[in-house]
Design an enzyme around this catalytic site. Structure first.
Site, mmCIF file in Angstrom:
data_model
loop_
_atom_site.group_PDB
_atom_site.id
_atom_site.type_symbol
_atom_site.label_atom_id
_atom_site.label_comp_id
_atom_site.label_asym_id
_atom_site.label_seq_id
_atom_site.Cartn_x
_atom_site.Cartn_y
_atom_site.Cartn_z
ATOM 1 N N HIS A 195 0.898 -1.183 -0.100
ATOM 2 C CA HIS A 195 0.060 0.068 -0.060
ATOM 3 C C HIS A 195 0.946 1.271 0.090
ATOM 4 O O HIS A 195 0.548 2.227 -0.644
ATOM 5 C CB HIS A 195 -0.931 0.327 1.332
ATOM 6 N N ARG A 254 -8.005 -8.636 -16.427
ATOM 7 C CA ARG A 254 -7.249 -10.236 -16.215
ATOM 8 C C ARG A 254 -8.049 -10.812 -14.877
ATOM 9 O O ARG A 254 -7.860 -10.663 -13.950
ATOM 10 C CB ARG A 254 -5.381 -9.457 -15.573
ATOM 11 N N ARG A 299 -11.723 -10.900 -20.395
ATOM 12 C CA ARG A 299 -10.558 -12.376 -20.626
ATOM 13 C C ARG A 299 -11.274 -13.008 -19.322
ATOM 14 O O ARG A 299 -10.763 -12.809 -18.202
ATOM 15 C CB ARG A 299 -9.207 -12.351 -20.307
ATOM 16 N N GLU A 321 -1.692 -16.610 -28.233
ATOM 17 C CA GLU A 321 -0.364 -16.344 -27.186
ATOM 18 C C GLU A 321 0.490 -18.049 -27.827
ATOM 19 O O GLU A 321 0.559 -17.931 -26.707
ATOM 20 C CB GLU A 321 -0.874 -16.463 -25.921
ATOM 21 N N ASN A 378 3.363 -12.182 -23.703
ATOM 22 C CA ASN A 378 4.239 -12.723 -22.593
ATOM 23 C C ASN A 378 3.936 -14.233 -22.983
ATOM 24 O O ASN A 378 5.029 -14.404 -22.685
ATOM 25 C CB ASN A 378 3.615 -12.003 -21.097
ATOM 26 N N ASP A 379 3.784 -14.892 -23.300
ATOM 27 C CA ASP A 379 3.849 -16.153 -23.048
ATOM 28 C C ASP A 379 4.053 -16.557 -24.921
ATOM 29 O O ASP A 379 4.661 -17.054 -24.884
ATOM 30 C CB ASP A 379 1.715 -16.856 -23.137
ATOM 31 N N ARG A 411 10.380 -17.455 -19.025
ATOM 32 C CA ARG A 411 11.142 -16.125 -18.955
ATOM 33 C C ARG A 411 11.499 -15.908 -17.444
ATOM 34 O O ARG A 411 12.351 -15.404 -17.130
ATOM 35 C CB ARG A 411 9.912 -14.621 -18.401
ATOM 36 N N CYS A 434 -2.338 -7.176 -25.599
ATOM 37 C CA CYS A 434 -2.161 -7.369 -24.779
ATOM 38 C C CYS A 434 -1.074 -6.935 -23.522
ATOM 39 O O CYS A 434 -0.911 -7.385 -22.183
ATOM 40 C CB CYS A 434 -2.742 -7.563 -23.940
HETATM 41 C C1 PEP Z 1 0.526 -12.725 -22.467
HETATM 42 O O1 PEP Z 1 0.357 -13.672 -22.437
HETATM 43 O O2 PEP Z 1 0.467 -11.724 -22.969
HETATM 44 C C2 PEP Z 1 -0.923 -11.915 -21.351
HETATM 45 C C3 PEP Z 1 -1.358 -11.102 -22.122
HETATM 46 O O3 PEP Z 1 -1.694 -13.010 -21.147
HETATM 47 P P1 PEP Z 1 -1.170 -12.947 -19.295
HETATM 48 O O4 PEP Z 1 0.303 -11.948 -19.426
HETATM 49 O O5 PEP Z 1 -1.717 -12.256 -17.997
HETATM 50 O O6 PEP Z 1 -0.013 -14.508 -19.511
HETATM 51 MG MG MG Z 2 -1.206 -15.104 -21.451
#
Ligand code: PEP
Ligand code: MG
Length: 540
Positions: free
Chosen positions: A188, A295, A331, A430, A453-454, A464, A501
């Site tokens: 916080h 999310r 999502r 993804e 990201n995935d 990662r 995203c």
């Molecule tokens: C992603 O995989 O790019 C994504 C936006 O989902 P998350 O990061 O929540 O897995």
């Molecule tokens: Mg993802």
């Protein structure tokens, strides 16, 4: 000069003079018991004074940092108004304990309970309890700690921990930075520091011992560096960085409330990613043109059981109402992988990222999934909601979700519960499988959103979190770029919108390429919205 490293939780640079916050030292053991009536009366007086003081701080914080940040303090009042907590204190007084000791021991029980849970939210509750304990003991005993609101101009405050009420007492004209021994990006105190734009470094062990009153200190709140008695060159460097940081910030203001348009007049969209309904305020404050990724799994985490349909409906409709006509892409539950929801009892897997996660789990647990879908289509009546499916690898999954949505529509209609028909359903791209079948997916999906990201991890077969392969985990690798380009081209060929995203949507070096390939929508963390809009506006 000494240089230390903590966790940088609120960006910005400062040079100032150290003031180490002294906690009130009161010898609890020496407190004497008067009568239970008197002790109970002094407890009630202290609760009243604390409530008054906190309400004043809430007013101050609302003006300086907005309502949602001030609500952190409101949480203290809610906790303290819990009859169970006060009753326990009164019972202990009845049992012969002075009020200060009763406060101390009851708060300790709650503190131990909250801090023993490996969960960031619960740890926050522990810090909130500390705030209540320190304040009540100070009021009852009349012993005071450092008056944070009265420190001189150019102060850098150092404390073991900044409780939310300590953070709220900070006078922004006088304090230029804060340092604490504990805390993380999601504490916080970190949230409040960012809200009042105060450079802050947390988690510097023994900071209150190492750094001394009167030291000159330099702070880099982004990288987490602290310089003790810096030399002239370091001071000039920090000043230079501070100016550049402020210039950059004010240059971004120019993009507030504007459309996102490239140099050649091409319109794009910059949206914000959120995890909790209250985060939508952050999107609005940064002039996001929509929510590109809600999310929803965060609504399922940090709690002992599933959220009900009503709770979810409340969360989704809050965001929809706040965004008005602007798009809100919700999502559906993306658990598994690194996102564990212990009460679901998903068995441990050898390869969780290749396992029972996201849509795979939901399609095997249709009761849970339909509860979420019902909440979403009901909330869609209050704004511009779209549904997005995570971790898609085949067309069947999309068809199965659509079938479940139709079932929900029929059920709600039968029950006479209002909902929106035919809410659009899009898919996340993804996985490499989704890229390969993008043509087929485009036939049944209303839009694509690329989850880099995935996607990066799956395309490069590189985790990662594994330092030994971190050189491979990069969105800039040709294979990942090709997957992104293919996805954008496919969406364009089929005439459906395509967004991104994953974190790469805010990557300054990548944005010009994404603009050139025709990405329609960039959904980024709310703090990056203006910088992303600026970078896009500089593209031809
Ligand atoms: C992603 O995989 O790019 C994504 C936006 O989902 P998350 O990061 O929540 O897995
Ligand atoms: Mg993802």
């Amino acid at each position: 000069m000494n240089k230390f490293k903590g966790i940088g939780v609120s960006a910005g640079y400062a040079v100032g003079t150290a003031v180490v916050v002294k906690e009130a030292s009161y010898d609890l053991a020496s407190a004497t018991f008067t009568t239970s009536e008197e002790e109970k009366a002094s407890l009630s007086r202290a609760v009243e004074i604390y409530t008054d003081d906190t309400n004043k701080l809430i007013e101050k914080m609302t003006k300086e940092a907005g309502k949602e940040n001030a609500d952190i303090l409101l949480g203290h009042l809610v906790m303290l108004s819990d009859p169970f907590m006060l009753q326990q204190m009164q019972d202990q007084i009845e049992g012969g304990k002075p009020a200060v000791q009763a406060v101390d021991s009851v708060c300790q029980t709650f503190y131990d309970m909250f801090s023993s849970v490996e969960d960031e939210m619960m740890k926050q509750r522990a810090s909130d309890i500390q705030d209540i304990r320190i304040s009540l003991i100070e009021i009852i005993s009349g012993v005071e700690s450092t008056k944070i609101e009265e420190v001189p101009k150019g102060t850098i405050l150092i404390a073991k921990d900044f409780t939310p009420s300590m953070t709220s007492r900070i006078n922004r004209d006088n304090v230029v930075g804060i340092i604490a021994e504990v805390g993380s990006v999601t504490s916080h105190s970190a949230i409040l520091a960012r809200a009042i734009d105060m450079p802050a470094v947390l988690s510097l062990a023994d900071a209150t011992e190492i750094l001394k009153d009167g030291d000159t200190l330099g702070i880099d709140g982004g990288k987490g560096y602290i310089y003790q008695n810096p030399d002239n060159d370091t001071v000039s460097e920090l000043e230079k960085n501070r100016q550049a940081y402020l210039d950059e910030k004010s240059s971004l203001l120019e993009f507030f409330g504007k459309e996102t348009v490239t140099k050649s007049g091409d319109k794009r969209l910059v949206y914000g990613n959120i995890g909790k309904p209250e985060d939508v305020q952050n999107v609005i404050q940064n002039s996001g043109e929509g929510v590109g990724l809600f999310r929803t799994e965060f609504l399922f985490m940090d709690r002992p059981a599933l959220p009900s349909e009503e709770e979810q409906f409340e969360a989704y409709s809050t965001v929809a109402k706040a965004m008005g006509e602007k798009e809100v892409i919700i999502r559906t539950l993306d658990i598994g992988g690194d996102k564990d929801v212990p009460y679901l009892g998903i068995p441990k897997e050898d390869n969780p990222f290749l396992g029972f996660r996201a849509i795979r789990y939901c399609l095997s647990n249709t009761d849970l999934y339909k509860t979420q879908l019902r909440a979403i289509i009901r909330a869609a009546n209050f704004g511009n909601i779209k549904i997005m499916i995570p971790m898609v690898t085949c067309v069947d999954e999309v068809e199965a979700v659509k079938k479940l949505i139709s079932e929900c529509e029929l059920e709600l209609a039968k029950e006479g519960v209002p909902f929106k028909e035919n809410v659009e359903v899009g898919v996340m791209i993804e996985t490499p499988a989704a890229v390969f079948i993008a043509d087929d997916l485009a036939e049944c999906a209303a839009f694509f959103s690329i989850g880099t990201n995935d996607l990066t991890g799956y395309v490069m077969a590189a985790d990662r979190g594994n330092a030994n392969v971190s050189n491979l985990y990069s969105v800039h690798k040709p294979a990942v770029l090709k997957a992104i380009k293919t996805t954008i081209e496919t969406a364009r060929r089929h005439g459906i919108p395509v967004g991104m995203c994953g974190e790469a949507a805010a990557d300054r070096d990548l944005i010009p390429t994404l603009v050139e390939w025709g990405l329609d929508e960039f959904s980024v963390t709310p703090n990056s919205i203006l910088a992303t809009r600026k970078t896009i506006s500089e593209c031809e």
